[in-house]
Write a protein that holds these residues in place. Structure first.
Motif, PDB file in Angstrom:
ATOM      1  N   THR A 188      56.415  50.791  34.319  1.00  0.00           N
ATOM      2  CA  THR A 188      57.722  50.422  34.848  1.00  0.00           C
ATOM      3  C   THR A 188      58.803  50.688  33.810  1.00  0.00           C
ATOM      4  N   TRP A 245      60.876  38.186  27.042  1.00  0.00           N
ATOM      5  CA  TRP A 245      61.166  37.651  28.368  1.00  0.00           C
ATOM      6  C   TRP A 245      62.134  36.479  28.261  1.00  0.00           C
ATOM      7  N   SER A 249      69.219  38.844  35.387  1.00  0.00           N
ATOM      8  CA  SER A 249      67.783  38.667  35.580  1.00  0.00           C
ATOM      9  C   SER A 249      67.449  37.829  36.808  1.00  0.00           C
ATOM     10  N   TRP A 261      66.378  39.979  39.705  1.00  0.00           N
ATOM     11  CA  TRP A 261      65.088  40.618  39.484  1.00  0.00           C
ATOM     12  C   TRP A 261      63.952  39.604  39.567  1.00  0.00           C
ATOM     13  N   PHE A 262      64.120  38.452  38.941  1.00  0.00           N
ATOM     14  CA  PHE A 262      63.058  37.443  38.986  1.00  0.00           C
ATOM     15  C   PHE A 262      62.824  36.932  40.403  1.00  0.00           C
ATOM     16  N   TRP A 316      61.546  41.071  42.394  1.00  0.00           N
ATOM     17  CA  TRP A 316      61.154  42.182  41.519  1.00  0.00           C
ATOM     18  C   TRP A 316      60.635  43.388  42.303  1.00  0.00           C
ATOM     19  N   THR A 327      65.645  46.546  37.404  1.00  0.00           N
ATOM     20  CA  THR A 327      66.156  46.035  36.134  1.00  0.00           C
ATOM     21  C   THR A 327      67.415  46.832  35.788  1.00  0.00           C
ATOM     22  N   SER A 362      62.750  48.903  39.982  1.00  0.00           N
ATOM     23  CA  SER A 362      62.028  47.785  40.579  1.00  0.00           C
ATOM     24  C   SER A 362      60.553  48.172  40.680  1.00  0.00           C
TER      25      SER A 362
END
Length: 176
Positions: free
Chosen positions: A78, A88, A97, A100-101, A104, A109, A114
């Motif tokens: 990725t 992280w 973030s 994304w969290f 995902w 990002t 993704s």
């Protein structure tokens, strides 16, 4: 078609960092880990051998007796974009973030991709592979690629993907 996928051995990166497409070194335990992988491959014959272009995969391929595998950038891990080589914890403090969290699969990002993007490129590679004549193929790649290949093969859904992340040096086989 049988596709054997091997995840590279352990990397010399502290735990808890997003290293994705960064060409990171391997741990000092490389030879010990690689010997176990090589033993699992003994006696196996492949029509084609492929590798991610990143050195952690090419080095394992070479150690296992395949010094000149074909490479394809679609077999790379990725792309974490701006988050490459960040912890992280650092990533979590980035306001971007949150998206994304929470998603995902679809949310890339910053400057990266993704998991859905990664699945699309791995799927494109596997689609091309299927059009050829090879019946047994060996791929040296990354955890995300092995996971995407199992999603492609219908082993599990994309939502379940990271509940099954392969270990360093793990070999899996999928039939497509």
């Amino acid at each position: 078609m049988e596709i054997y996928l091997i995840r590279h051995t352990a990397v010399a990166v502290p735990a808890g960092y997003a290293y994705g497409q960064t060409d990171v070194p391997l741990r000092d335990t490389f030879e010990e880990e690689a010997t176990l992988v090589k033993q699992r491959l003994e006696g196996m014959i492949f029509d084609q051998v492929w590798s991610s272009p990143l050195s952690r995969c090419r080095r394992l391929a070479s150690y296992c007796g395949y010094p000149d595998p074909m490479t394809d950038p679609r077999l790379m891990e990725t792309n974490f974009g701006e988050w490459e080589m960040k912890s992280w914890e650092e990533v979590s403090s980035d306001p971007r973030s949150e998206g994304w969290f929470s998603d995902w699969i679809h949310y890339p990002t910053p400057g990266g991709e993704s998991f859905g993007d990664q699945c699309a490129r791995v799927s494109a590679f596997l689609d091309e592979l299927r059009q050829g004549t090879a019946q047994r193929v060996l791929l040296f790649a990354h955890g995300g690629v092995l996971t995407a290949a199992r999603v492609y093969a219908g082993v599990y859904s994309i939502e379940e993907a990271f509940k099954h992340l392969p270990s360093y040096g793990e070999m899996i086989c999928v039939e497509i």
